[in-house]
Scaffold this active site. Structure first.
Site, PDB file in Angstrom:
ATOM      1  N   LYS A  79      75.758  33.759 104.624  1.00 19.40           N
ATOM      2  CA  LYS A  79      75.588  32.563 105.458  1.00 19.40           C
ATOM      3  C   LYS A  79      76.632  32.429 106.563  1.00 19.40           C
ATOM      4  O   LYS A  79      76.331  31.950 107.660  1.00 19.40           O
ATOM      5  CB  LYS A  79      75.616  31.316 104.581  1.00 19.40           C
ATOM      6  CG  LYS A  79      74.370  31.220 103.729  1.00 19.40           C
ATOM      7  CD  LYS A  79      74.364  30.010 102.856  1.00 19.40           C
ATOM      8  CE  LYS A  79      73.188  30.118 101.905  1.00 19.40           C
ATOM      9  NZ  LYS A  79      73.134  29.029 100.953  1.00 19.40           N
ATOM     10  N   ASP A 116      70.544  23.507 103.698  1.00 17.69           N
ATOM     11  CA  ASP A 116      70.962  23.351 102.302  1.00 17.69           C
ATOM     12  C   ASP A 116      71.341  21.907 101.971  1.00 17.69           C
ATOM     13  O   ASP A 116      70.948  21.379 100.921  1.00 17.69           O
ATOM     14  CB  ASP A 116      72.188  24.235 101.994  1.00 17.69           C
ATOM     15  CG  ASP A 116      71.804  25.685 101.783  1.00 17.69           C
ATOM     16  OD1 ASP A 116      70.614  25.958 101.528  1.00 17.69           O
ATOM     17  OD2 ASP A 116      72.701  26.550 101.891  1.00 17.69           O
TER      18      ASP A 116
HETATM   19  P1  NDP Z   1      79.572  32.416  98.303  1.00 15.25           P
HETATM   20  O1  NDP Z   1      79.621  33.852  97.934  1.00 15.25           O
HETATM   21  O2  NDP Z   1      79.726  32.038  99.735  1.00 15.25           O
HETATM   22  O3  NDP Z   1      80.724  31.625  97.492  1.00 15.25           O
HETATM   23  C1  NDP Z   1      80.884  31.837  96.130  1.00 15.25           C
HETATM   24  C2  NDP Z   1      81.819  30.807  95.531  1.00 15.25           C
HETATM   25  O4  NDP Z   1      81.778  30.943  94.124  1.00 15.25           O
HETATM   26  C3  NDP Z   1      83.268  30.947  95.947  1.00 15.25           C
HETATM   27  O5  NDP Z   1      83.832  29.666  96.021  1.00 15.25           O
HETATM   28  C4  NDP Z   1      83.871  31.736  94.775  1.00 15.25           C
HETATM   29  O6  NDP Z   1      85.247  31.504  94.583  1.00 15.25           O
HETATM   30  C5  NDP Z   1      83.106  31.136  93.625  1.00 15.25           C
HETATM   31  N1  NDP Z   1      83.011  31.997  92.428  1.00 15.25           N
HETATM   32  C6  NDP Z   1      82.323  33.160  92.308  1.00 15.25           C
HETATM   33  N2  NDP Z   1      82.397  33.624  91.040  1.00 15.25           N
HETATM   34  C7  NDP Z   1      83.145  32.727  90.350  1.00 15.25           C
HETATM   35  C8  NDP Z   1      83.587  32.641  88.999  1.00 15.25           C
HETATM   36  N3  NDP Z   1      83.258  33.589  88.092  1.00 15.25           N
HETATM   37  N4  NDP Z   1      84.315  31.581  88.623  1.00 15.25           N
HETATM   38  C9  NDP Z   1      84.635  30.619  89.524  1.00 15.25           C
HETATM   39  N5  NDP Z   1      84.270  30.641  90.822  1.00 15.25           N
HETATM   40  C10 NDP Z   1      83.524  31.693  91.234  1.00 15.25           C
HETATM   41  O7  NDP Z   1      78.203  31.848  97.692  1.00 15.25           O
HETATM   42  P2  NDP Z   1      77.372  30.583  98.201  1.00 15.25           P
HETATM   43  O8  NDP Z   1      78.329  29.482  98.425  1.00 15.25           O
HETATM   44  O9  NDP Z   1      76.481  30.948  99.306  1.00 15.25           O
HETATM   45  O10 NDP Z   1      76.422  30.263  96.927  1.00 15.25           O
HETATM   46  C11 NDP Z   1      76.948  29.656  95.761  1.00 15.25           C
HETATM   47  C12 NDP Z   1      75.828  29.343  94.775  1.00 15.25           C
HETATM   48  O11 NDP Z   1      74.944  28.346  95.275  1.00 15.25           O
HETATM   49  C13 NDP Z   1      74.958  30.542  94.409  1.00 15.25           C
HETATM   50  O12 NDP Z   1      74.705  30.502  93.017  1.00 15.25           O
HETATM   51  C14 NDP Z   1      73.658  30.276  95.171  1.00 15.25           C
HETATM   52  O13 NDP Z   1      72.541  30.866  94.545  1.00 15.25           O
HETATM   53  C15 NDP Z   1      73.597  28.769  95.097  1.00 15.25           C
HETATM   54  N6  NDP Z   1      72.768  28.178  96.158  1.00 15.25           N
HETATM   55  C16 NDP Z   1      71.613  27.548  95.822  1.00 15.25           C
HETATM   56  C17 NDP Z   1      70.834  26.955  96.784  1.00 15.25           C
HETATM   57  C18 NDP Z   1      69.581  26.260  96.399  1.00 15.25           C
HETATM   58  O14 NDP Z   1      68.775  25.980  97.301  1.00 15.25           O
HETATM   59  N7  NDP Z   1      69.375  25.921  95.143  1.00 15.25           N
HETATM   60  C19 NDP Z   1      71.201  26.995  98.211  1.00 15.25           C
HETATM   61  C20 NDP Z   1      72.476  27.630  98.435  1.00 15.25           C
HETATM   62  C21 NDP Z   1      73.192  28.214  97.450  1.00 15.25           C
HETATM   63  P3  NDP Z   1      86.369  32.315  95.428  1.00 15.25           P
HETATM   64  O15 NDP Z   1      86.439  31.638  96.758  1.00 15.25           O
HETATM   65  O16 NDP Z   1      87.602  32.167  94.627  1.00 15.25           O
HETATM   66  O17 NDP Z   1      85.891  33.746  95.514  1.00 15.25           O
END
Ligand code: NDP
Length: 288
Positions: A79, A116
């Site tokens: 994104k 979103d």
């Molecule tokens: P990004 O890759 O941009 O961000 C991921 C985030 O998750 C970061 O803050 C990361 O932390 C954190 N993270 C990843 N793994 C872990 C873990 N094991 N423990 C704790 N924190 C963790 O992803 P997005 O923000 O784009 O998406 C996030 C979620 O939202 C996804 O599951 C996606 O499917 C869902 N989503 C659903 C939508 C819907 O319409 N239902 C729309 C948009 C998203 P760090 O910064 O420390 O790496």
């Protein structure tokens, strides 16, 4: 069949092309949703899912639009790249610095938008009747999804909004970008101990790898609600965590997915599909 008639028939069956890009993408229900919207509204289009790693994003997107594609959805982890790629971004995309919808305008300009936030707010307030005004909201995660939902949530006038993230600096920096719009603060998971929230939104991607952020006990206020932006055929680890820790409701992001898709569909086709019918159908298709 005459040449002209044959050509006309061929033109009538050419479908406008749309797609969702991400990694992983196999789990995505977006193709199914857009096909249901298209059938429901009588729109002729194709929509497929494609796995695209970060390093191939620009090449794939450029080829898609050069070859006549009309619009793209971008999901994890693309994104922020999509926001950079767009020639112009809408106001809500600029605020979130994350784009989930790219549209090729008639004049060849590619517009970035973020649906979103409005999708989440519609699911929370309209589909689930959750009141956001005056509530204490906690967002877990500081990636692209968090960026997209903060401003639309603040518009609902919550009492406070806290962003907690594994990489603390990202939560603090993200909160700083929005702190002039309301009470928004950022921290790490450990700092959440002894706090309570009316609504806890899991916007980490932890559920995609069947994990859970490390959350302290006692986080959910009385009548508090948990909501995982991720979704699956089975309850996600965070939805299960909410149910096991006294949440009044523990929901996943299927409704948000349908609502954000409906907004993208409206941008592309100028028609608003009936989301309720699609949510109900997708719920019946979950594993028993
Ligand atoms: P990004 O890759 O941009 O961000 C991921 C985030 O998750 C970061 O803050 C990361 O932390 C954190 N993270 C990843 N793994 C872990 C873990 N094991 N423990 C704790 N924190 C963790 O992803 P997005 O923000 O784009 O998406 C996030 C979620 O939202 C996804 O599951 C996606 O499917 C869902 N989503 C659903 C939508 C819907 O319409 N239902 C729309 C948009 C998203 P760090 O910064 O420390 O790496």
């Amino acid at each position: 069949m005459g040449y002209l008639q044959g050509k006309k028939n061929a033109m009538m069956t050419i479908k406008d092309r749309y797609a969702v890009l991400g990694q992983p993408i196999k789990h995505s229900k977006s193709p199914r949703i857009h096909q249901l919207f298209a059938a429901q509204t009588g729109q002729l289009l194709s929509y497929h899912a494609r796995e695209v790693p970060v390093e191939q994003f620009t090449t794939v997107v450029t080829a898609f639009f050069t070859e006549g594609g009309k619009g793209l959805n971008c999901t994890v982890p693309l994104k922020e790249l999509a926001w950079n790629y767009a020639d112009e971004n809408t106001g809500r995309a600029k605020l979130s610095k994350a784009v989930n919808t790219l549209t090729l305008r008639e004049d060849g300009v590619i517009i970035g938008d973020n649906t979103d936030g409005c999708g989440l707010v519609a699911d929370l307030t309209v589909n689930h009747g959750i009141k956001l005004a005056g509530s204490r909201i906690l967002i877990l995660g500081a990636g692209g999804a968090s960026r997209g939902i903060i401003a639309p949530l603040i518009e609902q006038a919550p009492y406070s909004l806290v962003i907690a993230n594994r990489t603390i600096e990202k939560a603090v920096n993200l909160a700083a970008e929005f702190c002039d719009k309301g009470s928004v603060t950022g921290c790490g998971f450990a700092a959440l101990a002894h706090q309570q929230y009316d609504l806890i939104l899991n916007a980490t991607s932890a559920s995609l790898s069947d994990q859970l952020p490390p959350l302290p006990e006692g986080l959910i206020a009385e009548n508090g609600i948990c909501y995982d932006l991720a979704y699956g055929n089975q309850p996600t680890p965070f939805v299960r965590w909410g149910l096991g820790h006294g949440a009044a409701k523990s929901l996943d992001g299927l409704g948000m997915l349908v609502e954000q898709a409906a907004e993208a569909f409206f941008i592309w086709r100028g028609v608003r599909p009936d989301t309720q019918a699609v949510i109900e159908l997708l719920n019946t298709e979950r594993d028993p």
